[in-house]
Design a protein around this motif. Structure first.
Motif, mmCIF file in Angstrom:
data_model
loop_
_atom_site.group_PDB
_atom_site.id
_atom_site.type_symbol
_atom_site.label_atom_id
_atom_site.label_comp_id
_atom_site.label_asym_id
_atom_site.label_seq_id
_atom_site.Cartn_x
_atom_site.Cartn_y
_atom_site.Cartn_z
ATOM 1 N N ASN A 27 0.824 -1.208 0.000
ATOM 2 C CA ASN A 27 0.000 0.000 0.000
ATOM 3 C C ASN A 27 0.860 1.260 0.000
ATOM 4 O OD1 ASN A 27 -2.365 -1.477 0.042
ATOM 5 N ND2 ASN A 27 -2.470 -1.554 2.281
ATOM 6 N N MET A 28 1.961 1.221 0.775
ATOM 7 C CA MET A 28 2.858 2.368 0.828
ATOM 8 C C MET A 28 3.563 2.576 -0.498
ATOM 9 S SD MET A 28 4.582 1.743 4.556
ATOM 10 C CE MET A 28 5.769 3.052 4.310
ATOM 11 N N CYS A 29 3.939 1.473 -1.137
ATOM 12 C CA CYS A 29 4.710 1.566 -2.383
ATOM 13 C C CYS A 29 3.833 1.902 -3.582
ATOM 14 C CB CYS A 29 5.442 0.248 -2.654
ATOM 15 S SG CYS A 29 6.774 -0.100 -1.497
ATOM 16 N N ALA A 30 2.534 1.619 -3.464
ATOM 17 C CA ALA A 30 1.651 1.886 -4.605
ATOM 18 C C ALA A 30 1.689 3.347 -5.002
ATOM 19 C CB ALA A 30 0.221 1.476 -4.263
ATOM 20 N N SER A 31 1.843 4.200 -4.002
ATOM 21 C CA SER A 31 1.882 5.637 -4.295
ATOM 22 C C SER A 31 3.124 6.022 -5.074
ATOM 23 C CB SER A 31 1.827 6.444 -3.002
ATOM 24 O OG SER A 31 2.949 6.160 -2.198
ATOM 25 N N ALA A 32 4.175 5.201 -5.007
ATOM 26 C CA ALA A 32 5.422 5.537 -5.709
ATOM 27 C C ALA A 32 5.219 5.546 -7.211
ATOM 28 C CB ALA A 32 6.524 4.546 -5.342
ATOM 29 N N ALA A 33 4.319 4.660 -7.693
ATOM 30 C CA ALA A 33 4.096 4.582 -9.130
ATOM 31 C C ALA A 33 3.396 5.818 -9.673
ATOM 32 C CB ALA A 33 3.280 3.336 -9.463
ATOM 33 N N THR A 34 2.654 6.495 -8.756
ATOM 34 C CA THR A 34 1.890 7.644 -9.214
ATOM 35 C C THR A 34 2.419 8.960 -8.652
ATOM 36 O OG1 THR A 34 0.340 7.313 -7.385
ATOM 37 C CG2 THR A 34 -0.199 6.264 -9.485
ATOM 38 N N ALA A 35 3.469 8.876 -7.811
ATOM 39 C CA ALA A 35 3.982 10.084 -7.155
ATOM 40 C C ALA A 35 4.541 11.068 -8.171
ATOM 41 C CB ALA A 35 5.056 9.703 -6.139
ATOM 42 N N GLY A 36 5.126 10.532 -9.226
ATOM 43 C CA GLY A 36 5.658 11.376 -10.292
ATOM 44 C C GLY A 36 6.862 12.175 -9.844
ATOM 45 N N THR A 37 7.261 13.097 -10.691
ATOM 46 C CA THR A 37 8.453 13.902 -10.421
ATOM 47 C C THR A 37 8.124 15.389 -10.516
ATOM 48 O OG1 THR A 37 9.025 13.545 -12.749
ATOM 49 C CG2 THR A 37 10.141 12.170 -11.129
ATOM 50 N N GLU A 38 6.850 15.728 -10.218
ATOM 51 C CA GLU A 38 6.431 17.121 -10.310
ATOM 52 C C GLU A 38 7.178 18.012 -9.334
ATOM 53 O OE1 GLU A 38 4.375 14.564 -9.942
ATOM 54 O OE2 GLU A 38 3.281 14.484 -11.844
ATOM 55 N N LYS A 39 7.709 17.410 -8.263
ATOM 56 C CA LYS A 39 8.415 18.203 -7.257
ATOM 57 C C LYS A 39 9.755 18.721 -7.764
ATOM 58 C CE LYS A 39 9.639 13.713 -5.369
ATOM 59 N NZ LYS A 39 9.439 12.790 -4.247
ATOM 60 N N TYR A 40 10.219 18.194 -8.883
ATOM 61 C CA TYR A 40 11.493 18.626 -9.447
ATOM 62 C C TYR A 40 11.247 19.657 -10.550
ATOM 63 C CZ TYR A 40 13.473 14.638 -6.995
ATOM 64 O OH TYR A 40 13.861 13.751 -6.013
ATOM 65 N N GLN A 41 11.803 20.822 -10.378
ATOM 66 C CA GLN A 41 11.618 21.901 -11.337
ATOM 67 C C GLN A 41 12.983 22.375 -11.835
ATOM 68 O OE1 GLN A 41 8.586 22.858 -12.422
ATOM 69 N NE2 GLN A 41 7.614 21.379 -11.029
ATOM 70 N N PHE A 42 13.355 21.921 -13.033
ATOM 71 C CA PHE A 42 14.635 22.303 -13.626
ATOM 72 C C PHE A 42 14.404 22.788 -15.057
ATOM 73 C CE2 PHE A 42 15.771 18.858 -10.596
ATOM 74 C CZ PHE A 42 16.565 19.606 -9.732
ATOM 75 N N GLN A 43 15.296 23.625 -15.534
ATOM 76 C CA GLN A 43 15.225 24.139 -16.897
ATOM 77 C C GLN A 43 16.030 23.289 -17.871
ATOM 78 O OE1 GLN A 43 13.195 26.763 -17.777
ATOM 79 N NE2 GLN A 43 12.517 26.576 -15.637
ATOM 80 N N THR A 44 17.173 22.801 -17.435
ATOM 81 C CA THR A 44 18.076 22.070 -18.333
ATOM 82 C C THR A 44 17.972 20.559 -18.177
ATOM 83 O OG1 THR A 44 19.924 22.124 -16.758
ATOM 84 C CG2 THR A 44 19.705 23.995 -18.263
ATOM 85 N N LEU A 45 17.085 20.117 -17.284
ATOM 86 C CA LEU A 45 16.851 18.691 -17.069
ATOM 87 C C LEU A 45 15.347 18.431 -17.080
ATOM 88 C CD1 LEU A 45 19.271 18.082 -14.033
ATOM 89 C CD2 LEU A 45 19.743 17.543 -16.431
ATOM 90 N N LYS A 46 14.975 17.249 -17.544
ATOM 91 C CA LYS A 46 13.575 16.830 -17.524
ATOM 92 C C LYS A 46 13.493 15.479 -16.827
ATOM 93 C CE LYS A 46 11.536 15.563 -21.384
ATOM 94 N NZ LYS A 46 10.886 15.627 -22.720
ATOM 95 N N LEU A 47 12.603 15.355 -15.842
ATOM 96 C CA LEU A 47 12.504 14.136 -15.055
ATOM 97 C C LEU A 47 11.164 13.455 -15.260
ATOM 98 C CD1 LEU A 47 14.842 15.772 -13.621
ATOM 99 C CD2 LEU A 47 14.201 14.558 -11.535
ATOM 100 N N SER A 48 11.185 12.127 -15.262
ATOM 101 C CA SER A 48 9.962 11.342 -15.368
ATOM 102 C C SER A 48 10.165 10.038 -14.598
ATOM 103 C CB SER A 48 9.630 11.046 -16.840
ATOM 104 O OG SER A 48 10.696 10.332 -17.455
ATOM 105 N N THR A 49 9.058 9.301 -14.426
ATOM 106 C CA THR A 49 9.108 8.032 -13.696
ATOM 107 C C THR A 49 8.575 6.928 -14.595
ATOM 108 O OG1 THR A 49 8.691 9.259 -11.651
ATOM 109 C CG2 THR A 49 8.457 6.872 -11.544
ATOM 110 N N PRO A 50 9.453 6.255 -15.353
ATOM 111 C CA PRO A 50 8.981 5.232 -16.287
ATOM 112 C C PRO A 50 8.485 3.960 -15.614
ATOM 113 C CG PRO A 50 11.378 5.337 -16.279
ATOM 114 C CD PRO A 50 10.905 6.478 -15.446
ATOM 115 N N SER A 51 8.907 3.701 -14.381
ATOM 116 C CA SER A 51 8.414 2.569 -13.597
ATOM 117 C C SER A 51 8.620 2.895 -12.119
ATOM 118 C CB SER A 51 9.121 1.264 -13.991
ATOM 119 O OG SER A 51 10.489 1.312 -13.648
ATOM 120 N N PRO A 52 7.951 2.182 -11.221
ATOM 121 C CA PRO A 52 8.046 2.520 -9.804
ATOM 122 C C PRO A 52 9.485 2.564 -9.296
ATOM 123 C CG PRO A 52 6.260 0.975 -10.141
ATOM 124 C CD PRO A 52 6.976 1.091 -11.460
#
Length: 314
Positions: A27-52
């Motif tokens: 249950n705790m880990c399920a949120s990891a798949a949907t947590a995303g990387t919105e908390k990271y704000q960079f101009q020269t880098l782009k972050l994503s979460t392709p898998s948990p």
């Protein structure tokens, strides 16, 4: 009650404890798949979460072929410092994004700006102090990959020049496309490489003669040559296959105990410049704590029950 019955009862109790922890952890880990990387704000880098628990970091300067300017340098450090402490990240994949090349090396326009800053300072000692601070900043940016406890997998396509080559030597695992090429370019622009390649590159490949040839001549070398000498461990025919392979490996590692994986990376890095005995002492100090972790019990119980272990965030 004989010893076998006691053992069986203990195993059953541990299994029940482990199963209850697994349900909670899932249950705790399920949120990891949907947590995303919105908390990271960079101009020269782009972050994503392709898998948990896998974070894909892409260079995002395609118009400059991912050349390193001051903002990219500092965002690399900020990014990996944050990933180091992010419980939703267990493995990092670093790629060149949509750019034609993984990296064209240092941004010469940015170097011209530095030259203007130096030109405004008359006294040589003070110019030197500015340069020292700049070089140290850039060194720390490269070292951020090594200092991050999470394994870093780099996926290189096409050109990996100068600063790009310095960067990948600080990663844990290096993959590339077959059309990739590399160059330790610094001597061609009148300087010695100063952000890590001269220190890490020989250690990575274990061949001083080959590294010195490349460092003295700045010649381009192919992915096949890089693979032969151990700079990269796998070659892929296309960029898509490269990223698929890197993410697949990252996903496999991310399913392991984060305590075990991070402890392994810490000891591997420590042991590189210490004696065998010092490395043994170091891992003993790590495992005197880690063997008391719930991850150890979870992995043992999963092995006995033939189930896939699920580990809590770290």
């Amino acid at each position: 009650m004989n010893r076998m019955q006691v053992g069986t009862k203990l195993f059953s109790s541990l299994k029940l404890m482990s199963q209850s922890k697994v349900h909670l952890t899932r249950n705790m880990c399920a949120s990891a798949a949907t947590a995303g990387t919105e908390k990271y704000q960079f101009q020269t880098l782009k972050l994503s979460t392709p898998s948990p628990f896998v974070v894909h970091v892409e260079f995002n300067r395609p118009d400059r072929m991912n050349a390193f300017n001051r903002q990219l340098w500092t965002e690399i450090k900020d990014c990996f410092d944050q990933l180091h402490n992010d419980p939703d990240c267990r493995v990092v994949v670093l790629s060149g994004g949509t750019s034609k090349h993984f990296s064209a090396g240092i941004d010469l326009f940015d170097m011209m700006k530095l030259g203007q800053e130096l030109g405004a300072i008359e006294e040589v000692g003070r110019r030197g102090r500015l340069l020292e601070g700049t070089i140290k900043l850039y060194q720390d940016c490269i070292s951020a990959l090594e200092n991050c406890y999470k394994p870093v997998i780099v996926a290189v396509h096409n050109g990996c020049i100068g600063a790009g080559l310095n960067l990948i030597t600080a990663a844990d695992i290096r993959y590339s496309t077959r059309d990739a090429f590399f160059s330790l370019k610094e001597v061609d622009i009148g300087l010695a490489a100063d952000v890590g390649a001269l220190q890490r590159f020989p250690r990575v490949v274990g061949n001083q003669s080959w590294v010195r040839e490349l460092a003295f001549t700045a010649r381009k070398f192919s992915s096949e040559e890089a693979h032969t000498h151990g700079l990269v461990s796998r070659l892929f025919d296309t960029r898509e296959a490269l990223l698929d392979g890197a993410v697949k490996l990252a996903t496999e590692i991310a399913a392991k105990s984060p305590i075990a994986v991070q402890g392994t990376k810490k000891n591997l890095i420590y042991s590189e410049d210490h004696t065998v005995q010092e490395g043994l002492d170091h891992i003993r100090q790590i495992n005197m704590l880690n063997l008391q972790s719930e991850d150890f019990l979870t992995a043992i119980m999963a092995s006995q029950s033939k189930e896939t272990p699920v580990f809590a965030k770290l």
